[in-house]
Design an enzyme around this catalytic site. Structure first.
Site, short mmCIF file in Angstrom:
data_model
loop_
_atom_site.label_atom_id
_atom_site.label_comp_id
_atom_site.label_asym_id
_atom_site.label_seq_id
_atom_site.Cartn_x
_atom_site.Cartn_y
_atom_site.Cartn_z
N CYS A 127 0.81 -1.22 0.00
CA CYS A 127 0.00 0.00 0.00
C CYS A 127 0.85 1.28 0.00
O CYS A 127 0.32 2.36 -0.23
CB CYS A 127 -0.95 0.01 1.19
SG CYS A 127 -2.05 -1.40 1.21
N ASN A 159 -10.61 -0.20 0.84
CA ASN A 159 -9.15 -0.11 0.79
C ASN A 159 -8.70 -0.48 -0.63
O ASN A 159 -8.78 -1.65 -1.02
CB ASN A 159 -8.54 -1.06 1.83
CG ASN A 159 -7.02 -0.97 1.87
OD1 ASN A 159 -6.38 -0.45 0.95
ND2 ASN A 159 -6.43 -1.50 2.93
N HIS A 212 -3.25 7.04 3.24
CA HIS A 212 -3.72 5.76 2.70
C HIS A 212 -4.99 5.38 3.46
O HIS A 212 -5.07 5.54 4.69
CB HIS A 212 -2.63 4.69 2.89
CG HIS A 212 -3.15 3.31 2.67
ND1 HIS A 212 -3.85 2.96 1.53
CD2 HIS A 212 -3.10 2.18 3.43
CE1 HIS A 212 -4.19 1.69 1.61
NE2 HIS A 212 -3.75 1.19 2.75
#
Ligand code: UT7
Length: 342
Positions: free
Chosen positions: A129, A299, A269
């Protein structure tokens, strides 16, 4: 009489700092929406649990024939249009993805061919990520060093193709999408002020996809043990994120010569709304200073920062002159941050 020579005063030209700046932004999300209620008909979960524990309400899911590059290409073309540049103007394409079309060639090369960016070098960046931030840091450094002029950085993710749709602890979290930025040199004072990147490989077991690489190629036994699906120790990762995210935001802010009060927006994030709220509390900052989009996208790993950034810029939140701190964290463990003067 001896003449003394006085050297004329040297005229030193003013130093113009070249900074890498974001010139354009673009996104693409597949049209198919999957909300919590529909998910609850597939696995043992509920809208209440997902909203309360994660903040997610719905997510976009790619069509069966859509791979990472299919999501990336429209986002890249959108970013190029926004920057008023053509594909032929690009010197570099970096694709941040944990779900590449295939192991090789790099997804960045597939994008290069499809958008017709013939002059551009292309490669993928993999730090889970945190990949998008790592790719932006790399592109910024290459621009500031004069190695390239225009770079396209794209985060593209099709996590829906990777997760185990019978594992409720992970499948409710993920979403698909892509976001891209075009970066180039700027002498106006706008651009990247500071960046930092960290890793702790010792924490790698916390979130990993065990099989499918050279350590554990796919075999029938691997498939039977479901080792080709990602595994996550969510609770421990949650606690780590709440520790490292404030630390790295403070570190990058100091490095940029700013105070936290001078950071207008934090673009994090999007892993869990509760993580963002805990980070805001720990930093004594109002959650309103954080760009939060997880409720609508879930996500999306490498795509989550550019999706949030694009929405905040084109939605009018982020304005010229604002200081924004982008922060990423994910498997590896990897984490990093960047401060940009918009
Ligand atoms: O992208 C970067 C990396 N990812 C992250 O940073 C994610 C970090 N972790 C998290 O966001 C959270 O830990 C999760 C959202 C993954 C899980 O939330 P949690 O509050 O930590 O839940 P938990 O894992 O502690 O599970 C609590 C309970 C368990 O039941 P028991 O043992 O208390 O009876 C789980 O079995 O919730 C249960 N549970 C579910 N229930 C309904 C787990 N998943 C679900 C579900 N629906 N989808």
């Amino acid at each position: 009489m001896q003449q003394t020579y006085t050297a004329p005063e040297r005229v030193v030209p003013p130093q113009t700092t070249v900074r890498a700046a974001v010139l354009g932004l673009g996104i693409y999300v597949p049209p198919r929406l999957l909300d919590n209620h529909e998910l609850a008909t597939r696995v043992d979960t509920s809208d209440e649990w997902i909203v309360e524990r994660t903040g997610i309400r719905t997510r976009h899911i790619a069509a069966p024939d859509q791979a990472a590059s299919d999501l990336a290409v429209p986002a890249c073309l959108d970013a190029l249009r926004d920057a008023n540049l053509r594909p032929a103007d690009l010197d570099l394409i970096l694709c941040a993805t944990t779900t590449p079309d295939m192991l090789f060639p790099a997804t960045a090369c597939l994008i290069q061919e499809r958008i017709g960016a013939r002059r551009a070098g292309a490669c993928d960046v993999l730090a889970a990520c945190s990949s998008f931030l790592c790719a932006m840091i790399t592109a910024a450094q290459m621009i500031e060093a004069g190695l390239v002029r225009h770079a396209l950085v794209v985060g593209a993710e099709v996590l829906s193709k990777l997760v185990d749709w019978t594992d409720r602890s992970l499948c409710v979290l993920v979403g698909d999408g892509a976001g891209a930025v075009v970066m180039g040199p700027s002498t106006s004072g706008a651009g990247v002020l500071a960046s930092v990147a960290h890793a702790d490989g010792g924490a790698g077991d916390m979130l990993k996809l065990p099989a499918g690489g050279s350590r554990m190629p796919i075999t029938e036994e691997v498939l039977a043990q479901r080792l080709h699906y990602p595994r996550m120790d969510g609770r421990t990762l949650f606690k780590l994120a709440v520790r490292v995210v404030p630390e790295v935001i403070e570190e990058v802010t100091r490095k940029a010569g700013l105070t936290l009060d001078e950071v207008t927006w934090i673009v994090p994030h999007q892993a869990n709304q509760r993580i963002l709220e805990a980070v805001a509390r720990a930093m004594h900052l109002p959650i309103e200073r954080f760009i939060c989009t997880i409720d609508r996208y879930g996500n999306t790993s490498t795509a989550s920062i550019p999706l949030a950034l694009e929405e905040a810029v084109h939605g009018g939140k982020i304005k010229k002159g604002d200081h924004i701190a982008m922060v990423g964290f994910g498997a590896g463990l990897t984490w990093g941050a960047m401060v940009i003067k918009w």
